[in-house]
Design a protein around this motif. Sequence first.
Motif, PDB file in Angstrom:
ATOM      1  N   SER A  51       0.840  -1.209   0.000  1.00  0.00           N
ATOM      2  CA  SER A  51       0.000   0.000   0.000  1.00  0.00           C
ATOM      3  C   SER A  51       0.868   1.249   0.000  1.00  0.00           C
ATOM      4  O   SER A  51       0.528   2.250  -0.639  1.00  0.00           O
ATOM      5  N   ASP A 162      -5.780  -1.561  -4.853  1.00  0.00           N
ATOM      6  CA  ASP A 162      -5.194  -2.127  -3.633  1.00  0.00           C
ATOM      7  C   ASP A 162      -6.130  -3.181  -3.031  1.00  0.00           C
ATOM      8  O   ASP A 162      -7.082  -2.837  -2.341  1.00  0.00           O
ATOM      9  N   GLU A 163      -5.877  -4.437  -3.347  1.00  0.00           N
ATOM     10  CA  GLU A 163      -6.709  -5.568  -2.902  1.00  0.00           C
ATOM     11  C   GLU A 163      -8.190  -5.296  -3.122  1.00  0.00           C
ATOM     12  O   GLU A 163      -9.003  -5.464  -2.216  1.00  0.00           O
TER      13      GLU A 163
HETATM   14 MG   LIG Z   1      -1.975  -2.926   2.165  1.00  0.00          MG
END
Ligand SMILES: [Mg+2]
Length: 261
Positions: A51, A162-163
């Motif tokens: 991240s 991000d995911e």
């Molecule tokens: Mg992360």
Amino acid sequence: MPPEQPLVEINEAVRSYGRGAGAITALGSLDLRLHRGEFVVIVGPSGSGKSTLLRLVSGFEHTTSGTVALDGRPPVPGRDVGVVFQQPRLFPWRTVNGNLDAALRWAGVRRQDRPARRAELLERVGLAEVGDRHVWEISGGQQQRVAIARALAGRPSLLLLDEPFAALDALTRERLQEDLRSLTDGAEQGAVFVTHSVDEAVFLATRVIVLSDRPGQVTLDLPVPLPRTGCSADELRGSAEFARLRGEVSTAVRDTLNIPV
Ligand SMILES: [Mg+2]
Ligand SMILES: Nc1ncnc2c1ncn2[C@@H]1O[C@H](COP(=O)(O)OP(=O)(O)O)[C@@H](O)[C@H]1O
């Protein structure tokens, strides 16, 4: 002819938090070049700086040392890059159209041009019918589609995810993977997608990068030469080449976690 300028160029990037004895080095030193048309998927253990890396590329955060450039310049936060998070983060009191309008306004699109752009975005993420619905009236998967449409609203040169599918059920997740794979197919822009799932990584990527435990460093940089068109998702997932690539990424991930095979 001069070599093509990378879309993203990261040189010896280090990001630390805090000072002195309590300082944490979240990332680095990291070198990475991403070219137009690449769909890079990053896999790494929790806390490996994934991240952090996306925030550096988006321009919302700066490196402690080293450089990050997008198209040869420091990235301008909120302008050059579209971002999708694990949670859709939509305005809950607005309709789908209202959410997209806000993004288009932010991107500087004139009021009279917004309806057509909105329709185009919804079509692109497979949601042509839901523009008038409120956010609470649509499913989690549909909300995440709206979040992808919103990220594309400003026609960014780069998409960061991000995911984004981590909170979805397995079937919805596969559908979204398939649609994301085709909607970014042949796109002029690049994408950087973070996931914990090796299957998801190999399915989506043109290139998989595995990061080590903190501080994150590249331990595998693997091209994924799977066809982007002319092959069904099931054929792709069932192919020998897919299995080979998945095995290679799994081994690298296990090595970073020091799990005995
Ligand atoms: Mg992360
Ligand atoms: N704003 C911050 N302040 C202090 N530490 C942070 C901050 N952001 C991230 N970290 C630390 O940096 C490391 C990497 O975090 P992160 O980039 O979120 O990892 P990942 O996304 O791979 O799980 C972690 O140890 C995390 O606790």
